[in-house]
Design a protein around this motif. Structure first.
Motif, PDB file in Angstrom:
ATOM      1  N   ILE A   1       0.849  -1.194   0.000  1.00 32.67           N
ATOM      2  CA  ILE A   1       0.000   0.000   0.000  1.00 32.67           C
ATOM      3  C   ILE A   1       0.886   1.247   0.000  1.00 32.67           C
ATOM      4  N   LYS A   2       0.712   2.089  -0.997  1.00 35.87           N
ATOM      5  CA  LYS A   2       1.610   3.232  -1.176  1.00 35.87           C
ATOM      6  C   LYS A   2       0.982   4.573  -0.817  1.00 35.87           C
ATOM      7  N   LYS A   3      -0.262   4.577  -0.357  1.00 32.53           N
ATOM      8  CA  LYS A   3      -0.909   5.861  -0.086  1.00 32.53           C
ATOM      9  C   LYS A   3      -1.909   5.714   1.053  1.00 32.53           C
ATOM     10  N   ASN A   4      -2.419   6.848   1.486  1.00 30.18           N
ATOM     11  CA  ASN A   4      -3.462   6.875   2.505  1.00 30.18           C
ATOM     12  C   ASN A   4      -4.821   6.973   1.807  1.00 30.18           C
ATOM     13  N   TYR A   5      -5.691   6.037   2.101  1.00 32.33           N
ATOM     14  CA  TYR A   5      -7.009   6.010   1.480  1.00 32.33           C
ATOM     15  C   TYR A   5      -8.049   6.577   2.437  1.00 32.33           C
ATOM     16  N   LYS A   6      -9.083   7.174   1.856  1.00 33.22           N
ATOM     17  CA  LYS A   6     -10.177   7.677   2.682  1.00 33.22           C
ATOM     18  C   LYS A   6     -11.076   6.538   3.157  1.00 33.22           C
ATOM     19  N   LYS A   7     -11.183   5.499   2.314  1.00 40.20           N
ATOM     20  CA  LYS A   7     -12.055   4.379   2.652  1.00 40.20           C
ATOM     21  C   LYS A   7     -11.326   3.065   2.404  1.00 40.20           C
ATOM     22  N   VAL A   8     -11.585   2.093   3.270  1.00 37.89           N
ATOM     23  CA  VAL A   8     -11.044   0.745   3.091  1.00 37.89           C
ATOM     24  C   VAL A   8     -12.153  -0.255   3.391  1.00 37.89           C
ATOM     25  N   TYR A   9     -12.207  -1.303   2.579  1.00 39.51           N
ATOM     26  CA  TYR A   9     -13.251  -2.331   2.708  1.00 39.51           C
ATOM     27  C   TYR A   9     -12.583  -3.698   2.763  1.00 39.51           C
TER      28      TYR A   9
ATOM     29  N   TYR B   1     -10.728 -14.521   6.532  1.00 41.12           N
ATOM     30  CA  TYR B   1     -10.770 -13.566   7.629  1.00 41.12           C
ATOM     31  C   TYR B   1      -9.446 -12.842   7.819  1.00 41.12           C
ATOM     32  N   SER B   2      -8.387 -13.312   7.171  1.00 47.46           N
ATOM     33  CA  SER B   2      -7.122 -12.567   7.186  1.00 47.46           C
ATOM     34  C   SER B   2      -7.284 -11.187   6.557  1.00 47.46           C
ATOM     35  N   ASN B   3      -8.279 -11.028   5.678  1.00 54.37           N
ATOM     36  CA  ASN B   3      -8.561  -9.704   5.116  1.00 54.37           C
ATOM     37  C   ASN B   3      -8.831  -8.692   6.228  1.00 54.37           C
ATOM     38  N   HIS B   4      -9.548  -9.121   7.260  1.00 55.17           N
ATOM     39  CA  HIS B   4      -9.869  -8.215   8.368  1.00 55.17           C
ATOM     40  C   HIS B   4      -8.626  -7.891   9.203  1.00 55.17           C
ATOM     41  N   PHE B   5      -7.734  -8.859   9.366  1.00 57.52           N
ATOM     42  CA  PHE B   5      -6.499  -8.585  10.112  1.00 57.52           C
ATOM     43  C   PHE B   5      -5.653  -7.529   9.395  1.00 57.52           C
ATOM     44  N   LEU B   6      -5.558  -7.635   8.074  1.00 61.11           N
ATOM     45  CA  LEU B   6      -4.798  -6.638   7.310  1.00 61.11           C
ATOM     46  C   LEU B   6      -5.482  -5.279   7.381  1.00 61.11           C
ATOM     47  N   ALA B   7      -6.803  -5.254   7.225  1.00 57.22           N
ATOM     48  CA  ALA B   7      -7.541  -3.989   7.301  1.00 57.22           C
ATOM     49  C   ALA B   7      -7.399  -3.354   8.683  1.00 57.22           C
ATOM     50  N   LEU B   8      -7.384  -4.185   9.719  1.00 51.02           N
ATOM     51  CA  LEU B   8      -7.204  -3.698  11.089  1.00 51.02           C
ATOM     52  C   LEU B   8      -5.871  -2.973  11.233  1.00 51.02           C
ATOM     53  N   GLU B   9      -4.798  -3.593  10.744  1.00 50.53           N
ATOM     54  CA  GLU B   9      -3.478  -2.966  10.846  1.00 50.53           C
ATOM     55  C   GLU B   9      -3.404  -1.693  10.014  1.00 50.53           C
TER      56      GLU B   9
END
Length: 506
Positions: free
Chosen positions: A90-98, A104-112
């Motif tokens: 990830i190279k930038k700051n996003y306003k929204k992430v889904y 469920y590892s998707n949620h662990f990455l989104a959490l971090e």
């Protein structure tokens, strides 16, 4: 990268399974993106194969960040590798992430990512309950899911403590070790800004294991969002070459066949039916469990009315749904495990866009049972399937006033299944006996091999001793030869040569 003019994308989608990989969860995410006409960046698995769906979704994708991990998804090593590689990608700051589970590892990455970018609005979706076992309703407690990592747990507890201070909440700290299925739900419930469930029953079941404070907290920021139905034009995107006899009533099922999602009530009813137009009904099953279904139906009189096919590719499947008269869908059996059925079959969202009638075989009070369907029967009520079969025949103009259902078909079916179980058991017993005999022979051969290896080891040791002796003798011989050459070439030897000749002449 797709050919979009707008490169300023502020929406990050974290979906490890995503087209071109045609896995249900990733397809749902892709359809949501299409339905909402979003432009997004996507973190997904590195997957080289192509697919028609990938070309369609590509116009909505600005950047893809492929993550290549060899470890099995959702195992603990995978979770940490996914977090590490994902954050680096990830190279930038996003306003929204889904993010969406599965996996469920998707949620662990989104959490971090949320920890690093607290201003990003994180929306997390759950496709199904994570913590509770589908087959038993009990909490999953698999050894592979138990995380023993005090550094990581302590870091998370610091985040929970700070969240409690700011939000005036009292959410509990995590124990170490802990269950990653629990962590994926609990941490997401706390830190995600928005939570999406697919239906009301799912939300009720998932929240039932948590305390009142967390339940109320999640209720206030959650919403229900059903799987999207793809635009009608895509049902004709690719033709399915299946040929059907339009003089028959063609009924199709697309999906998995297993013991908590079966069609026994339908098979009982169809087998028992005596009707002069019975053979007009043809049941098609497109499933990856073809062999199991063949075993389950092979001895039935209606087996000639059952056509078992391999699964179709996604767009061929969509097109096929438009060609059948009736589409079959069935609930997962959860009675006795869950208070309410939390599952809605994902195929429902595909079926409703086809224009074909739908026959739902439902569990009592399930989400599917509350849908408007042309035909509906109960998973546990054999008579309801009988009624639907007659309704279908009548609706298609095949009436028979003298039809009837055999009374003892249930007992016959039970006996047949018991016989088949006994046969399979005997076959397994026979192969088990052969396996044990071979295992015993293998143990004997291993013993003989070990004896030979021991003898070889002893001979090798003796050989090493002889080689050492030979080496020592060789060295001794070389020493003597060296001394001999030294004497022969010495001046004293040369001076005394006449004396040796004189001595020899006497």
């Amino acid at each position: 990268m797709s050919n979009m003019e707008n490169n300023d994308v502020d929406y990050l989608v974290i979906s490890y399974y995503f087209p071109p990989r045609l896995e249900t969860s990733g397809l749902v995410v892709a359809r949501k993106i299409m339905e909402k006409n979003l432009n997004v960046d996507v973190i997904q698995s590195a997957y080289d194969e192509s697919s028609d769906f990938n070309e369609i979704i590509n116009k909505h994708i600005n950047n893809r960040f492929p993550i290549d991990i060899k470890t099995k998804p959702d195992y603990i090593p995978f979770i940490f590798k996914y977090i590490d590689l994902g954050l680096k990608a990830i190279k930038k700051n996003y306003k929204k992430v889904y993010s969406r589970s599965y996996i469920y590892s998707n949620h662990f990455l989104a959490l971090e990512y949320k920890f690093k970018n607290p201003n990003a609005e994180w929306t997390a979706e759950f496709s199904d309950p994570l913590l509770l076992n589908l087959y038993t309703g009990a909490i999953k407690n698999y050894p592979r899911a138990i995380l023993d990592n005090s550094d990581y747990i302590n870091k998370l507890n610091e985040k929970i403590e700070k969240f409690n201070e700011v939000s005036d909440t009292d959410f509990k700290a995590l124990d170490n070790p802990n269950n990653t299925f629990f962590m994926a739900e609990y941490l997401t419930f706390i830190f995600a800004d928005k939570i999406i469930f697919t239906n009301e029953n799912q939300r009720e079941v998932m929240l039932s294991v948590y305390d009142n404070e967390l339940r109320e907290f999640v209720m206030n920021k959650s919403k229900l969002e059903a799987h999207p139905t793809i635009d009608k034009k895509f049902y004709n995107f690719k033709d399915c070459e299946i040929r059907l006899d339009n003089n028959n009533i063609n009924i199709a099922y697309f999906g998995t066949y297993y013991y908590i999602r079966h069609f026994e009530s339908l098979f009982y009813a169809f087998e028992a039916l005596n009707h002069k137009y019975k053979d007009k009904i043809k049941l098609y099953f497109f499933t990856s469990r073809a062999e199991l279904l063949k075993v389950a139906t092979g001895s039935l009189k209606i087996s000639n009315n059952i056509i078992i096919e391999k699964p179709l590719k996604y767009f061929e499947f969509l097109n096929a749904t438009t060609k059948f008269d009736i589409l079959l869908i069935n609930d997962t059996i959860t009675k006795g495990h869950f208070k309410v059925n939390p599952y809605l079959p994902s195929k429902y969202s595909d079926y409703i866009g086809s224009g074909s009638d739908i026959w739902g075989i439902c569990e009592e009070d399930s989400i599917l049972s509350k849908k408007e369907l042309m035909y509906k029967s109960s998973m546990t009520d054999y008579q309801s399937s009988c009624d639907v079969l007659i309704d279908i025949l009548n609706d298609y103009g095949y009436e028979d006033q003298d039809y009837y259902f055999e009374d003892n078909i249930y007992e016959k079916r039970i006996n047949e299944l018991n016989w088949r179980f006994g046969f399979e058991f005997d076959e397994r017993k026979k192969y088990l006996s052969r396996y044990n005999n071979l295992k015993e022979k293998n143990m004997t051969l291993n013993g003989e091999l070990q004896t030979l290896m021991n003898k070889n080891k002893k001979l090798k040791a003796e050989n090493d001793v002889l080689r050492k002796k030979n080496k020592n003798l060789k060295k001794e011989n070389e020493t003597l030869e060296s001394k001999y050459n030294e004497i022969v070439n010495s001046n004293s030897w040369k001076i005394t040569e006449p004396l040796r000749k004189l001595k020899n002449s006497k």
